[in-house]
Design a protein around this motif. Structure first.
Motif, short mmCIF file in Angstrom:
data_model
loop_
_atom_site.label_atom_id
_atom_site.label_comp_id
_atom_site.label_asym_id
_atom_site.label_seq_id
_atom_site.Cartn_x
_atom_site.Cartn_y
_atom_site.Cartn_z
N TYR A 147 0.76 -1.15 0.03
CA TYR A 147 0.03 -0.03 -0.10
C TYR A 147 0.96 1.28 0.02
CZ TYR A 147 -4.81 1.70 0.25
OH TYR A 147 -5.96 2.45 0.00
N TYR A 351 -6.44 -4.38 -4.90
CA TYR A 351 -6.15 -3.06 -5.78
C TYR A 351 -7.71 -3.13 -6.31
CZ TYR A 351 -6.45 -0.10 -9.84
OH TYR A 351 -6.90 0.96 -10.69
N ASN A 352 -8.37 -4.00 -6.78
CA ASN A 352 -9.72 -3.83 -7.05
C ASN A 352 -10.89 -3.43 -5.97
OD1 ASN A 352 -9.25 -4.45 -9.64
ND2 ASN A 352 -9.45 -6.48 -9.53
N ASP A 354 -10.04 -1.67 -3.23
CA ASP A 354 -10.06 -0.26 -3.11
C ASP A 354 -10.55 0.56 -3.92
OD1 ASP A 354 -8.13 1.49 -1.07
OD2 ASP A 354 -7.51 2.00 -3.34
N ARG A 355 -10.35 0.02 -5.44
CA ARG A 355 -10.80 1.05 -6.24
C ARG A 355 -12.36 1.31 -6.18
NH1 ARG A 355 -9.00 2.95 -11.12
NH2 ARG A 355 -10.50 3.28 -12.71
N ARG A 375 -3.38 4.27 -3.47
CA ARG A 375 -3.80 2.85 -3.56
C ARG A 375 -2.74 1.75 -3.26
NH1 ARG A 375 -1.57 1.02 -8.36
NH2 ARG A 375 -1.27 2.51 -10.00
N LYS A 378 -1.01 -2.46 -8.03
CA LYS A 378 -1.59 -3.52 -8.93
C LYS A 378 -0.59 -4.94 -9.06
CE LYS A 378 -3.70 -0.24 -11.91
NZ LYS A 378 -3.69 0.46 -13.45
#
Length: 661
Positions: A147, A351-352, A354-355, A375, A378
């Motif tokens: 992170y 990643y996904n 958090d996005r 973020r 990836k």
């Protein structure tokens, strides 16, 4: 930076199988093998092998584990194995964390709320400081290490370098310490603060257990010394000293003008875009929030949520990867991924998740689009940043194995550690029909002289089966995710000491359980293909019987599924190798004898904390406020001892008391 000098301290010598693994892995790293896999069975000494590899390759090392508890165990083991080196612990520093979020369906905005564990924060800062100053650093981390934590370049530039005789005034030192995000606190000396007494300045470095005293006279530094933070007495004198920041996210006031200008340009573009979408409220909300944040940063150099502006301060372009702990390592370092079959999927998924949350905040005017660049990495960005990896697991995934196929100079990329120092082979496996499986398992339990684990597919089944076994005069308990964390540890200890002979559970009876007294594992409905009956899960579950010389496994199934076939084939292969090895080296298997650790939380321990048994409902507001303060102190002490289970229990008590208050 000088060359690393890792010195391993242990009384144990590697057995031949371990030595082969150590030599192969070390040679692979030194000859350029980027990706290697260590398939190590339960109890084979994988951690010991890894420590030997670190000593051989002499490189700074990052060890990633898939959860905090296992990371803490690894940290303690590595700290004991390398007492003279810088062993650090880097995990999420929140005791409680509620991320900023917005729920459009109910028009509910949830402000970021967090309770930072000061001890873990200190260990995180110590990790980055060690990486910038010492080549002999080992960092044990959770997946939170990918992170965003801010630029190592900015962090490294924000230092206070002082030396005896340096021409400097007291005010100049104070101004610089404030720039490093230390707070003045003349009436309390805590981590990340400083105090002024005449011409003497005491600083409590955010990453150390000792304080720093700077004595100034005649416009120059007269004395620099490390002090005891409680007594104030001198510990050691220094000719020179380098003080690092109190926080990871640092901002340089000299860059504010161009950075603020760019933020305002992006703000104007975004508010115009929102207004064009007829989102007038969202545009006003965003302008108000950003203006306030910039004013706070300008005045004090910091604001809650400053990480959402990190792209501007780091000089990154939109979409660029953030800086993480990986960027603090030098050019040559070693990555070890513990329980890789669990850890790599976690890294992929961060990643996904958090996005999705950030996108909602941006759409409704709570954040600029640049917040998306605060973020985790990836997965492809993570892979580009690591120089190599050793994936360690009893059941590595196909991905790790496929990545470690092609290696230079014909070196071996997959290393197997199939032999246990105790000589215990993998357990024998028997397959029985599911008809009357409960009656049969009761008979097997009664014949078994030691402890038994029984796995089911659902929580309800586990509870019902445990109740039925109890009716048959068996000492039994169930274990699943609804059982409180503290109670789980107690139940496992009670199984080991003989209070229970049988434990009925689901997937909790897999990684991380060390139960040498268990000699029988019964898997009900083994032919129900799925996550709980995959080949990886079956192998891990069967491994629970591999610490006892009489270990055996019974699978209840009416057909052999593909998962069962793969699992049985692998266990059979390992067992054959182990038996041949024992015969060749004249080894007689012996059961593992391991003392039972002290309970993470003893009921007496809880009672010894008076604040835990106070009736909050009967207190006045002032008394409740004092109680919360006392509980917070107890929570920090528990975390300092790496007793996260107790810290979690106290945290829950704080939350309840706060609600009452």
């Amino acid at each position: 930076m000088s060359r690393a000098n890792f010195k391993l301290k242990t009384d144990f010598k590697p057995i031949p199988d371990q030595k082969r693994a150590i030599d192969t892995l070390s040679e692979g790293i030194l000859t350029g093998s980027k990706y290697q896999t260590l398939l190590g069975v339960t109890g084979s000494g994988k951690t010991f092998v890894m420590s030997q590899v670190i000593q051989k390759v002499q490189r700074p090392t990052l060890i990633i584990s898939h959860n905090k508890t296992l990371a803490a165990q690894l940290y303690q083991e590595m700290r004991d194995l390398f007492p003279q080196n810088a062993v650090s612990y880097f995990v999420s520093y929140y005791d409680y964390y509620q991320p900023e979020a917005y729920i459009p369906s109910t028009d509910t905005y949830i402000e970021k709320d967090a309770d930072i564990n000061q001890m873990i924060d200190k260990l995180r800062l110590a990790a980055t400081t060690n990486l910038l100053t010492r080549p002999d650093t080992i960092v044990v981390a959770s997946v939170s290490c990918i992170y965003n934590i801010g630029s190592p370049k900015e962090y490294g530039h924000f230092v206070l370098e002082i030396a005896e005789g340096m021409k400097v005034t007291r005010e100049q030192i104070i101004d610089r310490v404030v720039d490093l995000q230390y707070e003045r606190s003349d009436f309390g000396f805590n981590r990340g603060t400083f105090r002024v007494r005449g011409d003497s300045i005491d600083i409590y470095p955010a990453y150390l257990d000792e304080g720093l005293r700077i004595e100034i006279g005649g416009g120059e530094i007269k004395k620099i010394m490390t002090i005891n933070t409680i007594t104030g007495s001198s510990v050691i004198s220094h000719k020179s000293y380098v003080l690092y920041p109190a926080k990871h996210f640092m901002t340089n006031p000299r860059n504010y003008k161009p950075i603020f200008k760019q933020i305002m340009i992006d703000l104007n573009l975004r508010t115009k875009e929102l207004k064009n979408q007829n989102k007038i409220l969202e545009a006003h909300r965003l302008a108000q929030k950003i203006t306030y944040d910039l004013e706070m940063i300008k005045e004090v150099g910091y604001v809650k949520g400053i990480e959402n502006y990190s792209r501007y301060f780091d000089g990154r372009n939109p979409g660029d990867a953030p800086f993480s702990l990986l960027d603090y390592f030098p050019d040559e370092w070693l990555l070890i991924v513990d329980e890789s079959h669990m850890t790599f999927p976690q890294i992929r998924g961060m990643y996904n998740g958090d996005r999705a949350r950030k996108q909602t905040l941006i759409d409704y005017g709570f954040r600029l689009p640049s917040a998306m660049d605060n973020r985790p990495l990836k997965f492809e960005e993570f892979m580009r940043r690591i120089p190599n990896f050793i994936a360690s697991s009893a059941t590595p995934n196909e991905w790790e194995l496929s990545m470690s196929k092609i290696q230079p100079r014909g070196s071996t990329s997959r290393v197997e550690l199939l032999v246990r120092p105790t000589g215990i082979p993998d357990p024998k496996v028997t397959i029985k029909p599911t008809k009357n499986q409960v009656a049969d398992v009761i008979e097997e339990i009664k014949k078994n002289k030691h402890r038994t684990l029984v796995t089911t597919l659902t929580k309800r089944t586990a509870e019902d089966l445990a109740a039925y076994l109890a009716e048959q005069n068996l000492k039994v308990h169930y274990l699943h995710s609804d059982v409180k964390t503290l109670d789980r540890t107690d139940i496992l200890d009670d199984l080991r000491v003989g209070k229970y002979d049988v434990l009925v559970g689901i997937n909790l009876l897999r990684e991380g359980l060390d139960l040498p007294e268990v000699s029988l594992v019964a898997i009900l409905d083994a032919d129900k293909e799925g996550f709980l009956r995959s080949d990886v899960t079956l192998i891990q579950t069967m491994g629970r019987a591999a610490r006892h010389v009489e270990g055996r496994v019974i699978m209840y199934a009416d057909r052999i599924t593909e998962s069962m076939k793969r699992a049985l084939s692998e266990v059979k292969r390992r067992r054959k190798y182990q038996l041949n090895y024992n015969k060749k080296h004249n080894i007689t298997p012996t059961s593992i004898e391991k003392p039972i650790r002290e309970k993470l939380v003893d009921r007496v321990e809880l009672l010894e904390i008076p604040a835990m048994i106070v009736d909050a409902d009967s207190l006045t507001p002032m008394e409740k406020k004092k109680l919360i303060k006392n509980l917070q102190t107890e929570m920090r002490l528990a975390a300092q001892d790496l007793n996260f289970e107790l810290a979690g229990k106290i945290r829950d008590r704080i939350k309840y008391t706060s609600e009452v208050y």
